[in-house]
Scaffold this active site. Structure first.
Site, PDB file in Angstrom:
ATOM      1  N   CYS A   1       0.805  -1.218   0.000  1.00 11.81           N
ATOM      2  CA  CYS A   1       0.000   0.000   0.000  1.00 11.81           C
ATOM      3  C   CYS A   1       0.836   1.265   0.000  1.00 11.81           C
ATOM      4  CB  CYS A   1      -0.907   0.039   1.237  1.00 11.81           C
ATOM      5  SG  CYS A   1      -2.129  -1.253   1.265  1.00 11.81           S
TER       6      CYS A   1
ATOM      7  N   GLY B   1       0.664   0.504  -4.963  1.00 12.56           N
ATOM      8  CA  GLY B   1      -0.589  -0.247  -4.928  1.00 12.56           C
ATOM      9  C   GLY B   1      -1.422   0.092  -6.135  1.00 12.56           C
TER      10      GLY B   1
ATOM     11  N   ASN C   1      -0.551   0.770   5.803  1.00  8.50           N
ATOM     12  CA  ASN C   1       0.465   0.120   4.981  1.00  8.50           C
ATOM     13  C   ASN C   1       1.281  -0.784   5.881  1.00  8.50           C
ATOM     14  OD1 ASN C   1       2.447  -0.570   3.085  1.00  8.50           O
ATOM     15  ND2 ASN C   1       3.672   1.230   3.559  1.00  8.50           N
ATOM     16  N   GLY C   2       1.237  -2.087   5.627  1.00  9.56           N
ATOM     17  CA  GLY C   2       2.008  -3.005   6.452  1.00  9.56           C
ATOM     18  C   GLY C   2       1.283  -4.310   6.691  1.00  9.56           C
TER      19      GLY C   2
ATOM     20  N   TYR D   1      14.265  -1.872  -4.407  1.00 10.24           N
ATOM     21  CA  TYR D   1      13.283  -1.993  -5.490  1.00 10.24           C
ATOM     22  C   TYR D   1      12.036  -1.139  -5.342  1.00 10.24           C
ATOM     23  CZ  TYR D   1       9.564  -4.085  -8.326  1.00 10.24           C
ATOM     24  OH  TYR D   1       8.521  -4.268  -9.180  1.00 10.24           O
TER      25      TYR D   1
ATOM     26  N   SER E   1      13.479   0.016 -12.497  1.00 12.68           N
ATOM     27  CA  SER E   1      13.948   0.047 -11.111  1.00 12.68           C
ATOM     28  C   SER E   1      15.444  -0.192 -10.969  1.00 12.68           C
ATOM     29  CB  SER E   1      13.172  -0.968 -10.268  1.00 12.68           C
ATOM     30  OG  SER E   1      13.284  -2.260 -10.839  1.00 12.68           O
TER      31      SER E   1
ATOM     32  N   ASP F   1      20.115  -6.181 -12.740  1.00 11.87           N
ATOM     33  CA  ASP F   1      18.729  -6.110 -12.257  1.00 11.87           C
ATOM     34  C   ASP F   1      18.768  -5.990 -10.740  1.00 11.87           C
ATOM     35  OD1 ASP F   1      16.004  -6.006 -12.343  1.00 11.87           O
ATOM     36  OD2 ASP F   1      15.684  -8.071 -13.002  1.00 11.87           O
ATOM     37  N   ASP F   2      17.644  -5.525 -10.158  1.00 12.34           N
ATOM     38  CA  ASP F   2      17.613  -5.303  -8.714  1.00 12.34           C
ATOM     39  C   ASP F   2      17.377  -6.577  -7.926  1.00 12.34           C
ATOM     40  OD1 ASP F   2      14.531  -5.529  -8.604  1.00 12.34           O
ATOM     41  OD2 ASP F   2      14.875  -3.886  -9.997  1.00 12.34           O
TER      42      ASP F   2
END
Length: 500
Positions: free
Chosen positions: A9, A35, A118-119, A265, A316, A383-384
């Protein structure tokens, strides 16, 4: 659609501004990457005709631009000078349940209350079972609803005391924006897993998951919300230009553990989180990757007439790839950073084409190669992260079709071997390629079809982050190491207790 983990989120809040709901809309738009399944806004104002405070709300499935596609929403529905907003990503099993779309809004004995979260609460199952035994009915499968029940069931006298009472009973990772009739409250859990920042615009306080939400509305970043801090913004705080803060104690035996994967990321590179710009950290990750795996130690068949090229998997890993190339050049390893993969930015995460049947086709709708850049060159892909490895395999297959001399894959983070219980969606351990192959780098390289594969070490990751941001707080590396800083209930099923 893509083989990447997802954050659950993004949250935003603003207090006492004439365009509260509209600014919240812009803030959510900037946080869209956190999100992409649903979005919502709740505002508050005093209705003279009704003689009480009301909290209008608008939320639905879809991206921010589609949920709030009518300007009348802000003029007729979302009135008021304070508002909170929420972008949501959820588990697939319950993503289409409209009752789970946030923010949540309730009316109880002490007035109106709305919340965005968020979490992930690590003690959600215990709390849910307690309420079930007490006969409480649930309207959603989200652990966020538990916080509302804890507030409404508190026997404390004032609303603020009830909120603090509830916060002292929850565990895990959470950042919250809580809107009451007269207050905006921002909360960050004592371990500080997720980022949350405080800003100001036109003399009004605002909070957001990332500072890119401040940039889009022209707000000034003030500081991060501290781990365990509960910031109360009301008329009194506005008058003295200083919000009031309360503090929550961390669980015994735990300490601050900011999510290091936010740097790797999740967060936008133009955001400042945990006190430092994400772009700076990612460049540092690339530099550390170059120190551990310089190009001259990688190439099997170097061509003296053509420089090896370093390419990113957009978007990213762009800055990590730049850092890797620049550090190699600084060390005397001749290479060139180039654009070898083009990303189609008009393909959303939920894109489905007629007759689409394979993940490979989904990757091809998202990426394409620049054949003239790749052909006949030694290619270093940066790449990440690698999660399942399926997308990496398809990308490598596409690059092979452009006839490179050789392909080497470098990852600016360690192998992901463990699930996250603090607000991110990783696949099950059996689906994680590094776990499936027991961290055997050669076997993983063969699986994704590259000449070699190299990861940044866990020690190198922490070193790179701390060099760029010597924070006094610690970092959570559980997805790489399996060291969970806060106890988790490994028996919790996502279908039963949705994480948001």
């Amino acid at each position: 659609m893509m083989d990447k983990p997802y954050d659950y989120c993004g949250i935003f809040g603003i207090y006492d501004h004439t365009d509260a709901a509209l600014l919240t809309y812009y803030g959510l738009h900037a946080l869209q990457h956190r999100g992409q399944e649903s979005a919502g806004i709740v505002s508050t104002y005093y209705d003279e005709k009704k003689g009480r405070y009301v909290m209008p709300m608008h939320k639905d499935f879809g991206l921010v631009l589609s949920v709030f596609d009518d300007a009348k929403i802000f003029k007729k529905e979302l009135k008021g000078r304070s508002a909170i907003g929420h972008n949501r990503y959820s588990t697939s099993g319950s993503s289409r349940n409209p009752a789970n779309i946030q923010p949540f809004r309730v009316h109880y004995r002490n007035g109106n209350l709305a919340i965005g979260h968020n979490g992930n609460l690590s003690n959600a199952r215990t709390l849910r079972e307690r309420f079930r035994h007490e006969g409480v009915l649930f309207q959603s499968t989200s652990d966020t609803e538990l916080i509302l029940h804890l507030i409404s069931h508190s026997r404390k006298e004032t609303q603020m005391e009830q909120i603090m009472d509830a916060l002292q009973q929850i565990e895990g990772a959470y950042c919250l924006v809580i809107l009451t009739d007269t207050k905006l409250i921002a909360v960050r859990d004592p371990n500080g897993f997720r980022p949350l920042a405080l800003g100001m615009i036109d003399g009004s306080y605002t909070v957001a998951s990332e500072t890119c939400a401040f940039d889009i509305i022209g707000a000034d970043y003030i500081r991060d919300v501290e781990p365990g801090e509960v910031i109360v913004i009301d008329r009194e705080a506005n008058a003295r230009k200083e919000p009031k803060s309360y503090y929550l104690e961390p669980q015994k035996g735990t300490s601050s553990s900011q999510c290091i994967f936010e740097y790797v990321y999740f967060s936008r590179p133009d955001s400042k989180i945990f006190g430092e710009m994400v772009d700076k950290i990612r460049r540092n990750l690339g530099k550390q990757l170059a120190k551990e795996h310089p190009i001259d130690k990688i190439l099997n068949h170097p061509d003296p007439d053509k420089k090896p090229i370093v390419i990113s998997v957009p978007d990213s890993s762009n800055t990590a790839a730049l850092g890797y190339a620049h550090e190699n050049q600084k060390a005397g390893n001749d290479c060139k950073y180039d654009i070898g993969l083009i990303r189609n930015h008009y393909v959303g995460r939920t894109f489905i084409s007629p007759g689409q049947k394979s993940r490979e086709q989904k990757v091809r709708t998202k990426f394409n190669t620049v054949k003239g850049v790749i052909e006949g060159r030694s290619v270093i892909i940066v790449d990440d992260s690698i999660v399942r490895g399926t997308t990496s395999r398809y990308l490598v297959d596409m690059i092979r079709e452009a006839n490179p001399l050789e392909i080497h894959f470098l990852v600016s983070s360690p192998p992901i071997t463990h699930p996250c219980f603090y607000g991110m969606d990783f696949p099950s351990p059996d689906e994680l390629i590094a776990n499936r192959f027991n961290r055997d780098v050669h076997a993983i390289a063969e699986e994704i079809g590259v000449d070699s594969l190299r990861y940044l070490s866990a020690e190198g990751l922490v070193t790179a982050v701390r060099e760029a941001n010597p924070s006094r707080h610690g970092y959570c590396t559980a997805c790489f190491t399996g060291n969970y800083p806060v106890p988790v209930d490994f028996g919790v099923q996502k279908e039963e207790n949705e994480i948001v």
